[in-house]
Scaffold this motif. Structure first.
Motif, short mmCIF file in Angstrom:
data_model
loop_
_atom_site.label_atom_id
_atom_site.label_comp_id
_atom_site.label_asym_id
_atom_site.label_seq_id
_atom_site.Cartn_x
_atom_site.Cartn_y
_atom_site.Cartn_z
N THR A 49 0.81 -1.22 0.00
CA THR A 49 0.00 0.00 0.00
C THR A 49 0.85 1.27 0.00
O THR A 49 0.30 2.37 0.01
N GLY A 50 2.15 1.13 0.01
CA GLY A 50 3.03 2.29 -0.03
C GLY A 50 4.45 1.89 -0.35
O GLY A 50 4.87 0.76 -0.06
N GLU A 51 5.19 2.81 -0.98
CA GLU A 51 6.57 2.49 -1.35
C GLU A 51 7.37 3.78 -1.52
O GLU A 51 6.86 4.77 -2.06
N VAL A 52 8.61 3.77 -1.05
CA VAL A 52 9.50 4.90 -1.23
C VAL A 52 10.90 4.36 -1.52
O VAL A 52 11.30 3.33 -0.97
N ALA A 53 11.63 5.03 -2.41
CA ALA A 53 12.96 4.58 -2.82
C ALA A 53 13.99 5.65 -2.49
O ALA A 53 13.68 6.85 -2.39
N ASP A 67 7.80 4.06 9.25
CA ASP A 67 7.45 4.32 7.85
C ASP A 67 8.41 5.31 7.21
O ASP A 67 8.08 5.98 6.23
N LEU A 68 9.65 5.38 7.73
CA LEU A 68 10.63 6.35 7.24
C LEU A 68 11.82 5.65 6.59
O LEU A 68 12.31 4.63 7.09
N LEU A 69 12.28 6.22 5.48
CA LEU A 69 13.53 5.79 4.85
C LEU A 69 14.55 6.89 5.07
O LEU A 69 14.36 8.02 4.63
N GLU A 75 27.95 14.21 4.18
CA GLU A 75 27.52 14.87 5.42
C GLU A 75 26.02 15.11 5.48
O GLU A 75 25.50 15.63 6.48
N ASN A 76 25.32 14.75 4.43
CA ASN A 76 23.90 15.09 4.31
C ASN A 76 22.99 13.92 4.67
O ASN A 76 23.27 12.77 4.30
N ILE A 77 21.92 14.25 5.38
CA ILE A 77 20.92 13.24 5.71
C ILE A 77 19.56 13.72 5.22
O ILE A 77 19.21 14.90 5.32
N ARG A 78 18.82 12.77 4.64
CA ARG A 78 17.50 13.07 4.11
C ARG A 78 16.54 11.98 4.57
O ARG A 78 16.85 10.79 4.46
N VAL A 79 15.38 12.38 5.10
CA VAL A 79 14.41 11.43 5.63
C VAL A 79 13.10 11.58 4.86
O VAL A 79 12.51 12.66 4.83
N LYS A 80 12.66 10.47 4.25
CA LYS A 80 11.40 10.46 3.49
C LYS A 80 10.39 9.56 4.19
O LYS A 80 10.77 8.54 4.79
N ASN A 81 9.12 9.92 4.06
CA ASN A 81 8.08 9.01 4.55
C ASN A 81 7.66 8.05 3.45
O ASN A 81 8.16 8.12 2.31
N ILE A 82 6.74 7.16 3.74
CA ILE A 82 6.36 6.11 2.81
C ILE A 82 5.70 6.65 1.55
O ILE A 82 5.64 5.98 0.52
N LYS A 83 5.22 7.89 1.61
CA LYS A 83 4.61 8.52 0.43
C LYS A 83 5.64 9.16 -0.48
O LYS A 83 5.31 9.67 -1.55
N GLY A 84 6.91 9.16 -0.05
CA GLY A 84 7.97 9.76 -0.85
C GLY A 84 8.25 11.21 -0.54
O GLY A 84 9.11 11.83 -1.18
N ASN A 85 7.56 11.77 0.44
CA ASN A 85 7.77 13.18 0.81
C ASN A 85 8.95 13.31 1.77
O ASN A 85 9.14 12.46 2.66
N ILE A 86 9.76 14.35 1.58
CA ILE A 86 10.87 14.61 2.49
C ILE A 86 10.32 15.18 3.79
O ILE A 86 9.71 16.26 3.80
#
Length: 365
Positions: A49-53, A67-69, A75-86
Motif C-alpha cells: 500500500t506504499g513504497e519509497v525509494a 514508515d521512514l527511509l 555529510e547530508n541526511i534526508r528522511v522520506k516518509n512512505i509517500k515519498g515526501n521529504i
C-alpha cells in the motif's frame, strides 16, 4: 437365546460407541493440532500500500525505521516518509558513517566520532563527541545506546539514556562486547574474552552509576544475546541453552535447546529461535518464562526473524511468513524483489526493506 442376543447387542453398541469416540477425538485433534509446515497461504492477505525509494542508486547509506527511509550521503541526511515526501533533512559537520534507531529516535554517527540523537520528526535532542574511535554500537527500544571503543587491551564502552545522560562508563580488559540490554534501573552486557584460546564469555550487570551488581562466567559457551523481559528479568541465550536471571543475579530458569541455532530474536515478550535439528529446520517460539508456545517446521534457515509481542516474522530473500506466537500462519507474502529486512509496527503494518527501497504492506479487505 434372548440372553445371548442381548449380550451381542450390548457388545455391538459398546463397540459402536468406542469407534464413534475415536472418530470424534481424531476430528478434534486434526482441528486443534498446530501446523507442522507452511503449506497453506495463511488466514489473511497482505498487499503493498506504499513504497519509497532512495534518491541515490548505490553511494548512500540507507536505514529504515517505522514508515521512514533515512538516507545519508557524505555529510547530508534526508528522511522520506512512505509517500515519498521529504520529512526533514540536515547537513552535519563530518561524513556520516552509521545510522541506527532506538525505537522513537534516530542515532547518527559520523567520521569525527560525533553522536547526533534526533527524534523521528527531525528534532535534534542531544549530541556527544567521543574522544575515541567507535568500533560498534548497540541500541534498545527504550532509547538506550551503548558505544564501544577500542582500548589498549580490550574495549571501552559508554552507555547513554534517551535524554543523553551517561548512565555507565565501563572498561573490559582483553574482551569485546557481544550483546547489550537495558532494563529498569540496570543494564547488562555479555563479553567474550580475547586473551585465551579457550572460549570464555561473561554476563555483567551494572546499576545506572556503572557499578557492578552481579556477574557470571561461562567457559566454552558463547552468550550471544541478552534481553530484559517485560517484567525486568534478564534473558540470556547461549549456544544450546537459555537462561533467566532475577534482578539479584540468581538463576530462575534454565532450558536446554536441542539442535543448532541458526537465528534468534527477542522483544521482551517472546523469544523466537530458528534451529536445525536432525536435518530439519524449525521455528520455535517461547514466552518470557521460556515456556515453549509453538514449534513449526520451516523450509530452510531464515535470513532473519522479527518478533512483535504475540507475533513473529520469519523472512527469506524472496518471501516472509507472519505467524502468531502459537505457530498459526497469519499471512505469507512472496516478493518480486530481494528482501533485506522485514519488520512490523504496533498498528499491524508490515515493512519490507529491499533494494534501497521501503515497502509498506497492510492486510487487504
Amino acid at each position: 437365546m434372548s440372553i445371548e442376543r442381548s449380550k451381542k447387542r450390548t457388545v455391538l453398541i459398546l463397540l459402536f460407541v468406542v469407534v464413534l469416540i475415536l472418530i470424534i477425538m481424531l476430528f478434534i485433534n486434526k482441528k486443534t493440532a498446530r501446523e507442522s509446515s507452511f503449506i497453506t497461504e495463511g488466514r489473511k492477505k497482505l498487499a503493498i500500500t506504499g513504497e519509497v525509494a532512495a534518491a541515490s542508486n548505490s553511494s548512500s547509506l540507507i536505514y529504515c525505521v517505522k514508515d521512514l527511509l533515512v538516507e545519508a550521503e557524505e555529510e547530508n541526511i534526508r528522511v522520506k516518509n512512505i509517500k515519498g515526501n521529504i520529512v526533514w533533512s540536515q547537513k552535519l559537520q563530518c561524513k556520516i558513517t552509521g545510522l541506527v534507531d532506538t525505537g522513537q529516535s534516530i542515532v547518527i554517527i559520523d567520521s569525527c566520532n560525533n553522536i547526533s540523537y534526533y527524534s523521528l520528526q527531525g528534532k535534534l535532542l542531544w549530541t556527544y563527541k567521543s574522544g575515541y574511535d567507535i568500533i560498534d554500537f548497540f541500541t534498545e527500544d527504550n532509547g538506550s545506546i551503548l558505544l564501544e571503543y577500542k582500548g589498549m587491551t580490550g574495549s571501552l564502552a559508554e552507555i547513554f539514556a534517551e535524554d543523553g545522560s551517561k548512565v555507565g562508563n565501563i572498561s573490559v580488559e582483553n574482551a569485546h562486547v557481544l550483546s547489550f540490554s537495558a532494563g529498569d534501573g540496570a543494564f547488562s552486557i555479555s563479553i567474550i574474552d580475547t586473551s585465551s584460546e579457550v572460549i570464555k564469555t561473561k554476563i555483567i550487570t551494572y546499576n545506572l552509576k556503572g557499578d557492578i551488581l552481579w556477574a557470571h562466567n561461562f567457559d566454552g559457551i558463547i552468550i550471544s544475546k541478552l534481553k530484559y523481559s517485560k517484567d525486568n528479568r534478564l534473558i540470556a541465550i547461549g549456544e544450546n541453552r537459555a537462561y533467566i536471571y532475577k534482578s539479584d543475579g540468581s538463576l530462575q530458569e534454565e532450558v536446554e535447546i536441542e539442535g543448532e541455532i541458526t537465528n534468534i530474536a527477542m522483544d521482551g515478550y517472546i523469544i523466537t529461535i530458528a534451529l536445525n535439528n536432525k536435518g530439519k529446520q524449525y521455528a520455535i517460539c517461547y514466552d518470557s518464562n521460556l515456556r515453549e508456545q509453538s514449534r513449526v517446521e520451516i523450509k530452510a534457515a531464515p535470513s532473519g526473524i522479527f518478533p512483535r509481542r504475540n507475533n513473529f516474522i520469519i523472512y527469506y530473500n524472496d518471501e516472509f511468513l507472519l505467524l502468531t506466537n502459537k505457530g498459526e500462519l497469519t499471512a505469507k507474502f512472496k516478493s518480486n524483489i530481494d528482501i533485506g529486512k522485514v519488520y512490523m509496527t504496533p498498528d499491524n503494518k508490515v515493512y519490507v526493506v529491499s533494494n534501497r527501497r521501503l515497502q509498506m504492506l497492510e492486510y487487504s479487505k
